[in-house]
Design an enzyme around this catalytic site. Structure first.
Site, PDB file in Angstrom:
ATOM      1  N   SER A   1     -15.106   4.214 -44.772  1.00 29.40           N
ATOM      2  CA  SER A   1     -14.765   3.125 -43.910  1.00 29.40           C
ATOM      3  C   SER A   1     -14.723   1.749 -44.773  1.00 29.40           C
ATOM      4  O   SER A   1     -14.106   1.852 -45.748  1.00 29.40           O
ATOM      5  CB  SER A   1     -15.614   2.721 -42.578  1.00 29.40           C
ATOM      6  OG  SER A   1     -15.072   1.973 -41.637  1.00 29.40           O
TER       7      SER A   1
ATOM      8  N   ASP B   1      -8.462   8.666 -35.571  1.00 27.89           N
ATOM      9  CA  ASP B   1      -9.355   7.572 -35.785  1.00 27.89           C
ATOM     10  C   ASP B   1      -8.677   6.334 -35.262  1.00 27.89           C
ATOM     11  O   ASP B   1      -7.686   5.816 -35.522  1.00 27.89           O
ATOM     12  CB  ASP B   1      -9.358   7.424 -37.205  1.00 27.89           C
ATOM     13  CG  ASP B   1     -10.439   6.306 -37.649  1.00 27.89           C
ATOM     14  OD1 ASP B   1     -10.880   5.539 -36.744  1.00 27.89           O
ATOM     15  OD2 ASP B   1     -10.913   6.618 -38.808  1.00 27.89           O
TER      16      ASP B   1
ATOM     17  N   HIS C   1     -13.675   8.558 -36.242  1.00 27.42           N
ATOM     18  CA  HIS C   1     -13.792   7.788 -37.552  1.00 27.42           C
ATOM     19  C   HIS C   1     -14.683   8.348 -38.315  1.00 27.42           C
ATOM     20  O   HIS C   1     -14.479   8.469 -39.590  1.00 27.42           O
ATOM     21  CB  HIS C   1     -14.133   6.333 -36.976  1.00 27.42           C
ATOM     22  CG  HIS C   1     -14.594   5.519 -38.070  1.00 27.42           C
ATOM     23  ND1 HIS C   1     -13.275   5.248 -38.981  1.00 27.42           N
ATOM     24  CD2 HIS C   1     -15.404   4.867 -38.582  1.00 27.42           C
ATOM     25  CE1 HIS C   1     -13.781   4.336 -39.786  1.00 27.42           C
ATOM     26  NE2 HIS C   1     -15.038   4.073 -39.841  1.00 27.42           N
TER      27      HIS C   1
END
Length: 271
Positions: A108, A215, A245
């Protein structure tokens, strides 16, 4: 079974909380992990355990303003400083394990950090893995910066994983940031995205990109342009239908971990 040890070191903005995971056997390589926004390295026990079982010794750090590290909560003024903090961690790992190849894995926001790290220090790495990375285009940044006031809206924890327990644990974690984005951090994220877009590809550094096709936090279509810019001659892509995610906390996490460890094994054994 991986054993972990917590320790601290001086970063660009104060003391940073780091952790090392190791197993009973001599490691064959080092994996450095860069975690995501608002979270901390304690959420990576499962990943670290799988990496150690695959022969790694694992190093990670709570970024400044995150987890147990010093700094104003979730405030990042310049991601170049966060990259420099991670480089100090990498240097520590290399002093302890001077003959081992180093693999960098970023998730991320940690994917943005790892991507920029590879642009600055890629010649020192054996491989790079980007998990649901914030690179390319992330519309949430520009949308939030366009507002006069950043809304204090809690994260929808169902977007993390299809496993409800993951969201429940996240919501109850006191080391996770549950407040709003800070404008300073959003501005730094925007500059970081632009810096990576202006920077070089990773060349012949092996790069693996993994992403959930469902996601909603960091949509795959936004990350793809960043990957296309960054990728070089040695590239592997794995996307997972219906996955959200946090791939390492997903219902198909065992498949994801197998893909990642097989990729790492291939890179460190062919050097």
């Amino acid at each position: 079974m991986a054993e972990s040890r917590e320790w601290t070191y001086d970063g660009t903005q104060g003391k940073l909380a780091a952790r090392t995971w190791s197993g009973p056997d001599q490691p064959t390589h080092v994996v450095v992990i860069a975690h995501g926004y608002g979270e901390h390295i304690g959420r990576y026990e499962r990943l670290a355990g799988a990496l150690v079982q695959n022969g790694a010794v694992v190093y990670a750090v709570d970024h400044a303003g995150h987890g147990k590290s010093e700094g104003e909560p979730v405030v990042v003024r310049d991601f170049e400083d966060i990259v420099s903090d991670l480089h100090l961690l990498d240097e520590t790992a290399r002093r302890v394990h001077p003959d081992l190849p180093v693999v960098l894995l970023g998730h991320s926001m940690g994917g943005l950090i790892a991507a920029r790290y590879a642009q600055r220090y890629g010649h020192t790495l054996a491989a790079l893995i980007l998990s649901s990375p914030v690179i390319g285009r992330w519309d949430a940044v520009s949308q939030l910066l366009a507002l006069d006031e950043i809304p204090d809206v809690p994260l929808d924890v169902t977007t993390l994983s299809r496993d409800p327990a993951v969201g429940q644990t996240y919501a109850a974690d006191p080391l996770v940031w549950h407040g709003p984005f800070k404008r300073t951090t959003l501005e730094a994220l925007q500059r970081g995205l632009e810096t990576i877009a202006r920077g070089p590809s990773v060349g012949d550094l092996p790069l693996m990109w993994i992403h959930g096709e469902d996601d909603q936090l960091v949509p795959i279509d936004g990350s793809r342009p960043g990957i296309e810019h960054l990728r070089g001659s040695r590239f592997a892509e794995r996307t997972y239908p219906q996955a959200r995610h946090e791939l390492f906390n997903e219902l198909n996490a065992d498949d994801v971990l197998r893909d990642v460890t097989e990729f790492i094994h291939a890179q460190v054994t062919t050097r």
